[in-house]
Scaffold this active site. Structure first.
Site, PDB file in Angstrom:
ATOM      1  N   LYS B  87      16.327 -17.917   3.489  1.00  0.00           N
ATOM      2  CA  LYS B  87      16.308 -18.995   2.492  1.00  0.00           C
ATOM      3  C   LYS B  87      16.801 -20.281   3.138  1.00  0.00           C
ATOM      4  O   LYS B  87      17.818 -20.278   3.841  1.00  0.00           O
ATOM      5  CB  LYS B  87      17.207 -18.615   1.308  1.00  0.00           C
ATOM      6  N   SER B 162      16.448 -19.859  -7.924  1.00  0.00           N
ATOM      7  CA  SER B 162      16.015 -20.805  -6.923  1.00  0.00           C
ATOM      8  C   SER B 162      15.344 -20.163  -5.712  1.00  0.00           C
ATOM      9  O   SER B 162      14.563 -20.812  -5.018  1.00  0.00           O
ATOM     10  CB  SER B 162      17.223 -21.607  -6.438  1.00  0.00           C
ATOM     11  N   SER B 186      19.830 -16.527  -8.716  1.00  0.00           N
ATOM     12  CA  SER B 186      18.802 -17.032  -7.797  1.00  0.00           C
ATOM     13  C   SER B 186      18.234 -16.000  -6.831  1.00  0.00           C
ATOM     14  O   SER B 186      17.213 -16.246  -6.191  1.00  0.00           O
ATOM     15  CB  SER B 186      19.348 -18.213  -6.991  1.00  0.00           C
TER      16      SER B 186
END
Lengths: 504, 514
Positions: B87, B162, B186
């Site tokens: 990420k 996210s 997330s």
């Protein structure tokens, strides 16, 4: 806006009408090996922006880790100031945008300082003891150092650009905050100086700070307000920032009292604000308005866990504390055999350590005092500097004294040599050599000068022969003149007596 | 489709160790897949940066070590050579880190996050950096400054957020493993809507050093995978104490792989599973509720004791979360000011002062959602409002922790749907922040309490994945793997394979559905 007052009210006149109220925030930079929350070295004076890690630069993703030694130093300062030590305390973020603060918040302590509710006894020049109460001593990190380029004031307003050195960013600080100090009256400036001197003395004795004010290791913000005598409500205060020498602390407090009195007498109100101290003009000027509504949006630092202090840990740190300065002073006075007045003068001049080191290096207590309180103090006064900033070391005095004892120079020349030392010409021996200042105790040259003097002043000789030994002094002038002052007075006296058949 | 990319990480690792395929071939297969489905107008767009050269170099190094044999080969991590996606909130040397923000466009971190150091030490080739909502703020990955990620199940739908990039990359077979971060869901919400597995470890279980902070007291890095066992391996790899993170737990990582292997028998005898009354029913789509009820039935049939627990204070969780997280956001994001790194924007008119440069930089560098949260948090911390907002929210946090403590007296693990709906359509909620925030209603309580959570695929509703969430007490992450692996086994037996086997095939070039 600030009231502009050109005329100050005379200090003594001001104090007839008003009572000053003081408060101090003293920041002490700790001399830990690394910074408060990062492994970057804590070193003064290195090439800018070299003592940095991602943590003290506030790069994305970094996290702080508390420096345990800094916590120990903070506890030691708290103990030395007779504070209570929190069993558990945390850090908080003080949020504000400024380019010397890499994260745009300062990690500090807010409502739970590590040390609180203490006191310190301050001895004033006449021996009176004034107790200053300590509200708190808390840990925080220093900001980077900004240098504003261009512009005439060296301040950010008007500068073309600013340089920032993050070497200082994250250096551990302990901020010591006093409670409100009332009752100092006209001794307020003196108390201010003595208080900061005492804090400096303590952190130096603890060896938790280099304690050099000229390097900003100890920085004082002085709060001053005036209240009408007999009034119950405090007046509006101003905070004079970063007053960085003992003399400046004294002068800044005195100036603010005179200025406040002038503003108040004119019917205007004091603006609550920070003030900048100017050493050159010995005045303060308006900084930024400061109000209790300044909103730093403090909240608990979520990246750190609370600091927990155990009783064992605190006691271990207490056992590391050196002799308290007040007790130490009592001991030194006895050791040195100074009278109360003599010792107080030494303490007030802030040269206890210099004298101690001078004695340790090999002079008597009397000799050490003679020099530090005499000629060195006179030179400092003439140069408008603190004695310790003059560049004279205990080694200088020991060397000077041994030159006198070896009869290489006399007292008068020694004073001259000292002046040259202050002027940066070298060590006493180097100066005596370079400037050919060694006394004339070569008997043939001295003998000739004495002979000349005896021949020139028969009436004086008669008086001496008649037993008036004081008359020898009258011969001294011509001898000194003939030897350009480099004669050893004791030897001259011996030669006179010898030549007149009075020796022995 | 190349069969290599359909393997789980554990299966791929076994083939690498057995010498059946090389790591270079495995990495190349995934790079090919990324090239095939990630780009283009209708591509998945899971990646913001593809790390081709370094990934292949690490793979070649692992292959060389394996080929040479001996002690060095023996000492390799079991997953050495298995590629992973990161990420783009986690800092990496040698690859850009943007947090999906214009603010960090072109920024290269001079240091590695602790989890990245561990990934490097274990020699997992990094395929690249995955998309996210800017600074991890969002539930759809639509708030990325570099364009939205699409859900591989339906390219017109969101992949969650996210961490939509990591979840979509794993769901689209672009990577077998990924790292995510979970502040309010997330990792788990994207896992749920993409039919993948995601774990938020116990707070402090994985070092946060090098994860760009959104809300420090809530953030955790965790695994994103296609199987529970894969997550256990990755979690054990990245977990453990880190002296650089003061909030990291000073204790060994629990035996997670063993727990997952135990669970894989499908036996749940003696395990008490608590159904949280407040996290089901109203507000949860019928299809989600139906899959959830079926999961409960499967667990009961496997010997679990199903009990109902009540967490009455959860109704305050969302509000409190948006005060605490935004407060921390307002402070954590203050450092992005154009002074030391990243984007610097000069004001177009007026004097060039530091305040104005900071202002212009932040006005241009941050997106709308980030600004919204900074403003909200700044307000919540302001003098006069602090007690009512931040202070009250912290009290709610304590109440939520107590609700969990009480619940765990009656249950070993808790269970709920991971989120109330299946993936919604791109653009459908982007202008309605409150509707967007409601997506995290079931995941937020775990962050508020610091406890661990896992999402596993629970079946389909109208052709889209539904996630089932397990929660466990702090430090009891192993229970998640036991229960998660068991339910995974029970459901896969029912489906006759993995849920992702039912996902539509993505076509080449356009990335569209075939």
């Amino acid at each position: 806006m600030t009231s502009h007052i050109d005329e100050l009210v005379d200090f003594d006149v001001a104090l007839e009408k008003y009572d000053p109220v003081l408060g101090f925030e003293v920041h002490v930079e700790l001399n830990t090996k690394t910074k408060m929350f990062s492994a970057a070295p804590n070193v003064f004076g290195d090439t800018p922006n070299t003592n940095v890690t991602p943590v003290c630069l506030g790069l994305p993703g970094v996290l702080p880790v508390v420096n345990k030694t800094a916590v120990e130093y903070a506890i030691m300062i708290g103990l030395a100031l007779n504070c209570k030590i929190a069993e558990r305390c945390g850090f908080a973020r003080k949020n504000y945008f400024y380019p010397d603060t890499p994260k745009n918040f300062q990690t500090s302590q807010y409502d739970d300082p590590i040390a609180y509710d203490g006191w310190i006894d301050i001895e004033l020049e006449d021996g009176e003891v004034f107790r200053v109460e300590i509200e708190r001593a808390h840990m925080e990190e220093d900001a980077g150092k900004l240098t504003h380029m261009g512009g005439s004031t060296g301040r950010i307003q008007g500068a073309d650009y600013s340089l920032v050195d993050y070497n200082r960013s994250g250096v551990p600080l302990v901020e010591i905050v006093t409670k409100t100090i009332e009752g100092a009256g006209k001794r307020a400036p003196e108390l201010a100086k003595a208080y900061v001197a005492a804090i400096r003395e303590i952190v130096k004795a603890l060896d938790v700070s280099d304690a050099k004010m000229e390097r900003g290791n100890v920085r004082c913000d002085a709060n001053v307000s005036l209240m009408l005598k007999g009034a119950e409500k405090f007046g509006t205060r101003t905070e004079t920032k970063n007053v960085n020498s003992l003399r400046a602390v004294e002068h800044a407090v005195r100036f603010e009292i005179e200025r406040h009195a002038a503003v108040l007498n004119s019917g205007a109100a004091i603006v609550q604000e920070t003030r900048h101290w100017h050493e050159d003009t010995r005045t303060t000027t308006s900084g930024r308005p400061k109000s209790d509504a300044d909103d730093y949006r403090y909240f608990p630092e979520p990246d750190l866990v609370p600091v927990v202090t155990t009783l064992e840990w605190i006691e271990e740190l207490r056992s590391r504390l050196p002799e308290p300065p007040a007790e130490r002073r009592k001991r030194l006075q006895a050791d040195w055999g100074y009278s109360d007045a003599e010792f107080r003068d030494v303490v007030n001049a802030g040269i206890t350590e210099q004298i101690e080191e001078t004695i340790a290096a090999g002079t008597t207590a009397a000799v050490a005092r003679k020099w530090w309180m005499g000629e060195i103090a006179r030179l400092a006064n003439a140069a408008d500097k603190d004695v310790i900033d003059l560049g004279v070391t205990p080694a200088t005095i020991v060397e000077l004294n041994s030159l006198i004892e070896a009869k290489k120079i006399n007292d008068k020349i020694a004073r001259q040599v000292l002046e040259y030392v202050v002027g940066g010409e070298g060590t006493p021996s180097e100066i005596v050599e370079k400037r050919s200042l060694a006394v004339v105790n070569d008997d043939s040259a001295l003998g000739a000068a004495v002979d000349d003097a005896i021949a020139a002043m028969p009436d004086v000789v008669e008086k001496i022969k008649a037993g008036k030994m004081a008359a020898i002094g009258a011969l001294m002038g011509p001898v000194m003149k003939a030897t350009r002052g480099q004669a050893d007075a004791g030897r001259v006296r011996e030669l006179v007596l010898e030549k007149l058949g009075l020796a022995g | 489709m190349n069969e290599i990319i359909r393997l789980s990480a554990t299966e791929l690792a076994a083939k690498l160790r057995a010498g059946e395929i090389t790591s270079v071939a495995a990495v190349q297969a995934h790079l090919d897949r990324i090239a095939e489905v990630d780009g283009g107008e209708h591509g998945v767009h899971a990646f913001l940066h593809v790390n081709t050269e370094e990934a292949l170099a690490v793979a070649a190094e692992v292959d060389a070590i394996r080929a040479a044999g001996g002690a060095e080969a023996e000492a390799l991590h079991p997953f050495a050579g298995v590629p992973i996606a990161i990420k783009d909130l986690i800092v990496t040397k040698g690859q850009p880190t943007t947090a999906a923000s214009k603010m960090l466009e072109g920024w290269m971190s001079p240091y590695d996050a602790t989890v990245i150091e561990k990934i490097r030490a274990a020699k997992l080739p990094m395929l690249g950096k995955t998309n996210l909502d800017e600074f991890a703020m969002g539930s759809s990955t639509e708030h990325s400054a570099y364009g939205a990620t699409r859900n591989p199940w339906d390219l017109n739908r969101i992949p969650g957020g996210s961490g939509g990039g990591s979840a979509a990359a794993v769901a689209a077979f672009e990577a077998p493993l990924a790292l995510g971060t979970d502040t309010g869901g997330s990792i788990r919400q994207p896992g749920a809507v993409t039919g993948t597995v995601g774990v938020k470890p116990t707070y402090g279980g994985v070092s946060r050093y090098g994860a760009i902070a959104m809300a420090s007291s809530l953030d955790q890095i965790g695994p994103v995978t296609r199987t529970v066992l894969d997550s256990a391996y990755l979690h054990e790899l990245i977990g453990g104490h880190d002296a650089a993170d003061s909030t990291s737990l000073n204790e060994p990582v629990p035996a997670l792989i063993a727990a997952a292997e135990t669970g894989a028998s499908g036996d749940m005898t003696g395990v008490r599973v608590g159904v949280i009354k407040e996290l089901q029913g109203e507000g949860y789509e019928a299809g989600v509720q139906a899959r959830f009820d079926e999961s409960l039935e499967a667990l009961r049939a496997a010997g679990a004791e199903i009990v109902e627990v009540s967490c009455p204070n959860f109704k305050y969780a969302l509000g409190a979360y948006y005060l605490i997280s935004t407060s921390e956001v307002s402070s954590n994001l203050a450092k992005f000011d154009g002074v030391r790194f990243g984007t610097r924007v000069l004001p177009t008119e007026g004097p060039l002062t530091i305040e104005r440069v900071m202002g212009a930089t932040r006005a241009a560098g941050f997106g709308e959602e980030v600004k919204r949260r900074i403003i909200l948090g700044t307000y919540a911390l302001s003098a006069g409002y602090y007690d009512a907002y931040y202070g009250s929210a912290q009290k709610v946090r304590t109440l939520i922790q107590r609700d969990f403590e009480a619940a765990f007296e009656h249950a070993d693990v808790l269970i709920s749907p991971t989120c109330p709906t299946v993936a919604f359509e791109l653009g459908s909620k982007v202008d309605d922040p409150l509707a967007m925030y409601l997506n995290d209603i079931a995941t937020i309580p775990a962050n508020m309490a610091g406890i661990p959570g896992i999402t596993i695929p629970g079946g389909l509703s109208e052709g889209l994945p539904v996630g089932i969430q397990f929660l466990a007490p702090a430090r009891e992450d192993a229970r998640l793997y036991r229960a998660g692996a068991a339910l995974e086994k029970l459901l896969e037996d029912k489906w006759g394979g993995r849920l992702l086997d039912q996902a539509p095939e993505l076509s080449a070039a356009t990335g569209g559905v075939a």
